[in-house]
Design a protein around this motif. Structure first.
Motif, PDB file in Angstrom:
ATOM      1  N   ARG A  73      51.755  55.171 147.394  1.00  0.00           N
ATOM      2  CA  ARG A  73      51.433  55.311 145.956  1.00  0.00           C
ATOM      3  C   ARG A  73      52.525  54.667 145.119  1.00  0.00           C
ATOM      4  O   ARG A  73      52.746  55.047 143.970  1.00  0.00           O
ATOM      5  CB  ARG A  73      51.322  56.790 145.568  1.00  0.00           C
ATOM      6  CG  ARG A  73      50.093  57.443 146.095  1.00  0.00           C
ATOM      7  CD  ARG A  73      49.187  57.906 144.968  1.00  0.00           C
ATOM      8  NE  ARG A  73      47.870  58.159 145.494  1.00  0.00           N
ATOM      9  CZ  ARG A  73      46.756  57.820 144.889  1.00  0.00           C
ATOM     10  NH1 ARG A  73      46.783  57.229 143.722  1.00  0.00           N
ATOM     11  NH2 ARG A  73      45.598  58.076 145.451  1.00  0.00           N
ATOM     12  N   ALA A  92      56.429  53.308 140.650  1.00  0.00           N
ATOM     13  CA  ALA A  92      55.442  52.928 139.625  1.00  0.00           C
ATOM     14  C   ALA A  92      55.334  53.975 138.520  1.00  0.00           C
ATOM     15  O   ALA A  92      54.337  54.018 137.806  1.00  0.00           O
ATOM     16  CB  ALA A  92      54.080  52.720 140.274  1.00  0.00           C
ATOM     17  N   ILE A 110      55.182  57.721 136.544  1.00  0.00           N
ATOM     18  CA  ILE A 110      54.478  58.997 136.743  1.00  0.00           C
ATOM     19  C   ILE A 110      53.172  58.757 137.492  1.00  0.00           C
ATOM     20  O   ILE A 110      52.536  57.707 137.322  1.00  0.00           O
ATOM     21  CB  ILE A 110      54.217  59.686 135.380  1.00  0.00           C
ATOM     22  CG1 ILE A 110      53.880  61.165 135.582  1.00  0.00           C
ATOM     23  CG2 ILE A 110      53.111  58.988 134.614  1.00  0.00           C
ATOM     24  CD1 ILE A 110      53.895  61.951 134.270  1.00  0.00           C
ATOM     25  N   ASP A 111      52.783  59.716 138.311  1.00  0.00           N
ATOM     26  CA  ASP A 111      51.493  59.619 139.003  1.00  0.00           C
ATOM     27  C   ASP A 111      50.398  59.798 137.957  1.00  0.00           C
ATOM     28  O   ASP A 111      50.261  60.883 137.362  1.00  0.00           O
ATOM     29  CB  ASP A 111      51.383  60.675 140.107  1.00  0.00           C
ATOM     30  CG  ASP A 111      50.230  60.360 141.045  1.00  0.00           C
ATOM     31  OD1 ASP A 111      49.094  60.169 140.544  1.00  0.00           O
ATOM     32  OD2 ASP A 111      50.451  60.288 142.258  1.00  0.00           O
ATOM     33  N   LEU A 112      49.650  58.735 137.742  1.00  0.00           N
ATOM     34  CA  LEU A 112      48.690  58.732 136.638  1.00  0.00           C
ATOM     35  C   LEU A 112      47.566  59.746 136.829  1.00  0.00           C
ATOM     36  O   LEU A 112      46.894  60.114 135.869  1.00  0.00           O
ATOM     37  CB  LEU A 112      48.121  57.317 136.454  1.00  0.00           C
ATOM     38  CG  LEU A 112      49.141  56.305 135.910  1.00  0.00           C
ATOM     39  CD1 LEU A 112      48.608  54.887 136.039  1.00  0.00           C
ATOM     40  CD2 LEU A 112      49.491  56.623 134.451  1.00  0.00           C
ATOM     41  N   ALA A 160      58.567  56.276 133.945  1.00  0.00           N
ATOM     42  CA  ALA A 160      59.476  57.312 134.463  1.00  0.00           C
ATOM     43  C   ALA A 160      60.486  56.707 135.439  1.00  0.00           C
ATOM     44  O   ALA A 160      61.617  57.201 135.550  1.00  0.00           O
ATOM     45  CB  ALA A 160      58.671  58.405 135.160  1.00  0.00           C
ATOM     46  N   LYS A 196      56.562  51.632 129.865  1.00  0.00           N
ATOM     47  CA  LYS A 196      55.123  51.514 129.615  1.00  0.00           C
ATOM     48  C   LYS A 196      54.534  52.625 128.752  1.00  0.00           C
ATOM     49  O   LYS A 196      53.396  52.519 128.264  1.00  0.00           O
ATOM     50  CB  LYS A 196      54.407  51.508 130.977  1.00  0.00           C
ATOM     51  CG  LYS A 196      52.941  51.222 130.900  1.00  0.00           C
ATOM     52  CD  LYS A 196      52.452  50.406 132.043  1.00  0.00           C
ATOM     53  CE  LYS A 196      50.950  50.181 131.928  1.00  0.00           C
ATOM     54  NZ  LYS A 196      50.367  50.136 133.277  1.00  0.00           N
TER      55      LYS A 196
HETATM   56  N1  ACO Z   1      50.069  56.769 139.814  1.00  0.00           N
HETATM   57  C1  ACO Z   1      49.214  57.008 140.824  1.00  0.00           C
HETATM   58  N2  ACO Z   1      48.917  56.102 141.770  1.00  0.00           N
HETATM   59  C2  ACO Z   1      49.534  54.911 141.707  1.00  0.00           C
HETATM   60  C3  ACO Z   1      50.440  54.599 140.686  1.00  0.00           C
HETATM   61  C4  ACO Z   1      50.707  55.589 139.713  1.00  0.00           C
HETATM   62  N3  ACO Z   1      51.593  55.402 138.731  1.00  0.00           N
HETATM   63  N4  ACO Z   1      50.883  53.328 140.863  1.00  0.00           N
HETATM   64  C5  ACO Z   1      50.271  52.877 141.965  1.00  0.00           C
HETATM   65  N5  ACO Z   1      49.450  53.825 142.473  1.00  0.00           N
HETATM   66  C6  ACO Z   1      48.607  53.729 143.660  1.00  0.00           C
HETATM   67  C7  ACO Z   1      47.410  52.843 143.400  1.00  0.00           C
HETATM   68  O1  ACO Z   1      46.366  53.565 142.785  1.00  0.00           O
HETATM   69  C8  ACO Z   1      47.073  52.377 144.800  1.00  0.00           C
HETATM   70  O2  ACO Z   1      46.375  53.406 145.453  1.00  0.00           O
HETATM   71  P1  ACO Z   1      45.130  53.023 146.434  1.00  0.00           P
HETATM   72  O3  ACO Z   1      45.773  52.244 147.552  1.00  0.00           O
HETATM   73  O4  ACO Z   1      44.624  54.354 146.851  1.00  0.00           O
HETATM   74  O5  ACO Z   1      44.198  52.202 145.625  1.00  0.00           O
HETATM   75  C9  ACO Z   1      48.443  52.271 145.460  1.00  0.00           C
HETATM   76  O6  ACO Z   1      49.319  53.081 144.694  1.00  0.00           O
HETATM   77  C10 ACO Z   1      49.006  50.853 145.465  1.00  0.00           C
HETATM   78  O7  ACO Z   1      48.968  50.369 144.147  1.00  0.00           O
HETATM   79  P2  ACO Z   1      48.433  48.913 143.779  1.00  0.00           P
HETATM   80  O8  ACO Z   1      48.090  48.905 142.327  1.00  0.00           O
HETATM   81  O9  ACO Z   1      47.372  48.509 144.737  1.00  0.00           O
HETATM   82  O10 ACO Z   1      49.754  48.064 144.093  1.00  0.00           O
HETATM   83  P3  ACO Z   1      50.222  46.711 143.423  1.00  0.00           P
HETATM   84  O11 ACO Z   1      51.453  46.304 144.168  1.00  0.00           O
HETATM   85  O12 ACO Z   1      49.099  45.751 143.315  1.00  0.00           O
HETATM   86  O13 ACO Z   1      50.615  47.090 141.914  1.00  0.00           O
HETATM   87  C11 ACO Z   1      51.738  48.367 140.224  1.00  0.00           C
HETATM   88  C12 ACO Z   1      51.714  47.909 141.695  1.00  0.00           C
HETATM   89  C13 ACO Z   1      51.915  47.163 139.293  1.00  0.00           C
HETATM   90  C14 ACO Z   1      52.914  49.314 140.112  1.00  0.00           C
HETATM   91  C15 ACO Z   1      50.398  49.061 139.854  1.00  0.00           C
HETATM   92  O14 ACO Z   1      50.096  49.979 140.868  1.00  0.00           O
HETATM   93  C16 ACO Z   1      50.456  49.810 138.543  1.00  0.00           C
HETATM   94  O15 ACO Z   1      50.345  49.200 137.488  1.00  0.00           O
HETATM   95  N6  ACO Z   1      50.587  51.150 138.599  1.00  0.00           N
HETATM   96  C17 ACO Z   1      50.569  51.996 137.434  1.00  0.00           C
HETATM   97  C18 ACO Z   1      51.880  51.918 136.657  1.00  0.00           C
HETATM   98  C19 ACO Z   1      51.901  52.874 135.476  1.00  0.00           C
HETATM   99  O16 ACO Z   1      51.189  52.688 134.492  1.00  0.00           O
HETATM  100  N7  ACO Z   1      52.723  53.926 135.579  1.00  0.00           N
HETATM  101  C20 ACO Z   1      52.870  54.927 134.549  1.00  0.00           C
HETATM  102  C21 ACO Z   1      53.956  54.508 133.568  1.00  0.00           C
HETATM  103  S1  ACO Z   1      54.229  55.678 132.283  1.00  0.00           S
HETATM  104  C22 ACO Z   1      55.253  56.887 132.913  1.00  0.00           C
HETATM  105  O17 ACO Z   1      55.776  56.753 133.999  1.00  0.00           O
HETATM  106  C23 ACO Z   1      55.560  58.158 132.087  1.00  0.00           C
END
Ligand code: ACO
Length: 256
Positions: free
Chosen positions: A29, A66, A68-70, A126, A148
């Motif tokens: 993840r 990446a 927080i877990d969305l 995070a 983000k």
């Molecule tokens: N929460 C939950 N699951 C996640 C997260 C996240 N933040 N980031 C990645 N994953 C999961 C994906 O859903 C995917 O799961 P799956 O294999 O079951 O489909 C797995 O991790 C791999 O992620 P990919 O997107 O396939 O990996 P990639 O290398 O192409 O992209 C990236 C990585 C750019 C980090 C992308 O996953 C992303 O944009 N994630 C979300 C980032 C985000 O918005 N985080 C929150 C920020 S705000 C805060 O933290 C308060």
């Protein structure tokens, strides 16, 4: 000791238990973070052996983290995690709840430890804030920082706004947060968000080099100096000079 596996964390102690390496370990993840992970981090801050003086924070797999877990923001939630917005929770309770989350980040400022973030791949939201909680950041050349939260309708609330402003200044911090754009390795170095950029396969070696250099300084002097330097931004020159004198007396008279 905290249930590290449940928190998605790994702990290794090296250099005769003076160096703790904490790995965010949910690579499938992208090391997405949760309240349980933050609690695990906070517990580590309380429970690391007294001998530990350096903490290295890193991520396993392709990304540091990446953020927080969305799933925490979805109605289904994240298995095994309480919802961020529990039914009927009021504003003050929510303020307190976020305060508990912040404890997972705040302990990295403790002068007991010199803390190093070894950052590679993505460091989003995070995760950017977690890296900012450390004293020193070393990055791989594939690093991508991104604050983000505003793009998701949120504010950065995991202790990162102060170090960000302290490091890059208010105008740049505003620009970075309000565009939520990606900062690559070259720019991160230029902005002093990271102290050093190395090739991805050299990151562990660069961290080990820094750890060895830090270990050469006597532990009490390192702790007193971190405490002193931390006070400088909030002090006038006079206040800081006094703090220097007091800290030095503490060093000089420590055996007397
Ligand atoms: N929460 C939950 N699951 C996640 C997260 C996240 N933040 N980031 C990645 N994953 C999961 C994906 O859903 C995917 O799961 P799956 O294999 O079951 O489909 C797995 O991790 C791999 O992620 P990919 O997107 O396939 O990996 P990639 O290398 O192409 O992209 C990236 C990585 C750019 C980090 C992308 O996953 C992303 O944009 N994630 C979300 C980032 C985000 O918005 N985080 C929150 C920020 S705000 C805060 O933290 C308060």
């Amino acid at each position: 000791m905290a249930d590290l596996a449940k928190a998605g964390l790994l702990l290794e102690l090296d250099h005769e238990e003076t160096v703790a390496t904490i790995t965010l370990n949910r690579p499938e993840r992208r090391n997405a973070q949760s309240p349980t992970m933050w609690k695990g981090l906070a517990d580590l801050g309380d429970e690391l052996p007294e001998t530990v003086r350096i903490v290295v924070l890193k991520g396993s797999g392709p990304s540091f983290s990446a953020g927080i877990d969305l799933r925490l923001f979805t109605p289904e939630g994240m298995p095994g995690e309480p919802s961020v917005l529990a039914d009927g929770i009021g504003p003050e309770e929510l303020v307190d709840q976020i305060g508990v989350y912040q404890e997972g980040f705040l302990w990295l400022r403790d002068p007991r430890f010199t803390t190093i973030a070894a950052v590679h791949g993505h460091a989003i939201g995070a995760a950017f804030q977690l890296a900012l909680s450390c004293d020193i950041r070393i990055a791989a050349d594939d690093v991508q920082f991104c604050m983000k939260e505003p793009a998701l309708g949120l504010v950065p609330d995991l202790t990162g706004t102060k170090p960000l402003v302290d490091i890059v200044g208010l105008p740049r911090a505003l620009e970075l947060c309000l565009t939520a754009r990606v900062i690559d390795a070259d720019e991160a170095r230029e902005l002093r968000l990271v102290e050093r950029v190395v090739k991805a396969d050299e990151l562990d070696g660069a961290v080990e080099e820094l750890v060895n250099a830090l270990l050469r300084v006597e532990v009490g002097a390192a702790r007193a100096t971190k405490e002193l330097l931390q006070k400088a931004p909030g002090h006038t020159l006079g206040e800081q000079c006094l703090a220097e004198r007091r800290a030095q007396v503490g060093r000089l008279l420590r055996n007397g």
